[in-house]
Design an enzyme around this catalytic site. Structure first.
Site, PDB file in Angstrom:
ATOM      1  N   HIS A 214      38.518  41.272  45.399  1.00 14.40           N
ATOM      2  CA  HIS A 214      37.786  42.348  45.702  1.00 14.40           C
ATOM      3  C   HIS A 214      38.210  43.406  46.617  1.00 14.40           C
ATOM      4  O   HIS A 214      38.889  43.285  47.039  1.00 14.40           O
ATOM      5  CB  HIS A 214      36.488  41.699  47.078  1.00 14.40           C
TER       6      HIS A 214
ATOM      7  N   GLU B 118      46.063  46.345  45.127  1.00  8.04           N
ATOM      8  CA  GLU B 118      46.014  45.035  44.547  1.00  8.04           C
ATOM      9  C   GLU B 118      46.459  44.391  43.629  1.00  8.04           C
ATOM     10  O   GLU B 118      46.773  43.177  43.600  1.00  8.04           O
ATOM     11  CB  GLU B 118      44.675  44.882  43.856  1.00  8.04           C
TER      12      GLU B 118
ATOM     13  N   ASP C 288      31.697  36.954  47.250  1.00  8.95           N
ATOM     14  CA  ASP C 288      32.562  37.436  47.916  1.00  8.95           C
ATOM     15  C   ASP C 288      32.942  37.315  49.529  1.00  8.95           C
ATOM     16  O   ASP C 288      32.835  37.501  50.348  1.00  8.95           O
ATOM     17  CB  ASP C 288      32.277  39.295  48.376  1.00  8.95           C
TER      18      ASP C 288
ATOM     19  N   ASN D 195      40.165  34.782  43.589  1.00  7.01           N
ATOM     20  CA  ASN D 195      39.347  36.211  43.181  1.00  7.01           C
ATOM     21  C   ASN D 195      39.327  37.384  44.405  1.00  7.01           C
ATOM     22  O   ASN D 195      40.002  36.994  45.697  1.00  7.01           O
ATOM     23  CB  ASN D 195      37.380  35.878  43.784  1.00  7.01           C
TER      24      ASN D 195
ATOM     25  N   ARG E  94      30.056  38.319  36.787  1.00  4.51           N
ATOM     26  CA  ARG E  94      29.283  37.909  36.120  1.00  4.51           C
ATOM     27  C   ARG E  94      29.463  36.716  38.047  1.00  4.51           C
ATOM     28  O   ARG E  94      30.408  35.884  38.466  1.00  4.51           O
ATOM     29  CB  ARG E  94      29.032  36.704  35.574  1.00  4.51           C
TER      30      ARG E  94
END
Ligand code: GAR
Length: 218
Positions: free
Chosen positions: A113, A178, A149, A111, A95
């Site tokens: 990515h 990741e 991002d 975050n 979101r």
């Protein structure tokens, strides 16, 4: 000696495999973050079931029940405050957030990515990396800024693109990276080893990795 742990909330929208990697890492007594909340904007997110089974505090805040983004974020903000959250980790949280929300958590929200930012922001990263013909792909953990991002980079991991890769095989290789990069990055942030200077970070960590990655291999 018991260390002070940073109260960390993880936001997800789906599978939650990165959330699992963070939650597993945080079970270690010496890990500087503790997971105080797993929240999802999708009640059917598979990751919520995994977290519940582990006895982690979970919450679904269905964005469809709110009139607009601001109302949804107010509910989220209240949940984060109730859990006395100090740091937010986005893990496949799909979101977009308002600039107000992001600024509230400035340098306290991270975050992951699945690309080597600033390349391939947004969706369908692996398809676009393959279309571009890059030979090295990877993932990035960064502090969140209002633009999608973007934000000071905390860590990156690189993997080779192999001949015959399709988006699924590349995604799987990047995802494995990741799962190691994100817990390591959260550890650096919550352990006080990351300082934001301008729109870059300075990392206080003795890395002994200096060898290049060749793709194709030599
Ligand atoms: C991960 O690959 C993550 O990097 C990506 O979504 C996936 C979530 O998987 N995030 C983004 O694309 C954010 N822009 P997971 O739910 O199994 O962690």
């Amino acid at each position: 000696m018991t260390i002070k742990k940073v109260r960390t909330a993880i936001l997800i929208s789906g599978r939650g495999s990165n959330m699992q990697a963070l939650a597993d890492a945080a079970r270690d007594d010496d890990y500087p973050a503790e997971i105080v909340l797993i929240a999802s904007n999708r009640p059917d997110a598979a990751g919520l079931e995994w977290a519940k089974a582990r006895g982690l505090p979970t919450l679904a805040i269905d964005h469809k029940n709110y009139a607009n983004r601001e109302a949804f974020e107010e509910a989220l903000q209240n949940a984060l405050a109730s859990a006395k959250t100090e740091l937010v980790a986005l893990a496949g949280f799909m979101r977009l957030m308002t600039a107000d929300f992001v600024e509230h958590w400035r340098d306290r929200m991270i975050n992951i990515h699945p690309s080597l930012l600033p390349s391939f922001k947004g969706l369908h990263t692996h398809e676009r990396a393959l279309d571009a013909g890059v030979k090295i792909a990877g993932c990035t953990v960064h502090f969140v800024r209002p633009k999608m991002d973007e934000g000071p980079i905390i860590g990156q991991a690189a993997v080779p693109v192999l001949s015959g890769d399709d988006p699924d095989t590349l995604a799987a290789r990047v995802l494995a990276a990741e799962h190691r990069l994100y817990p390591a990055s959260l550890k650096l942030v919550t352990g006080g080893q990351v300082r934001v200077e301008g729109e870059k970070t300075v990392i206080f960590h003795n890395s002994n990795v200096s060898s290049p990655i060749y793709s194709p291999g030599l």
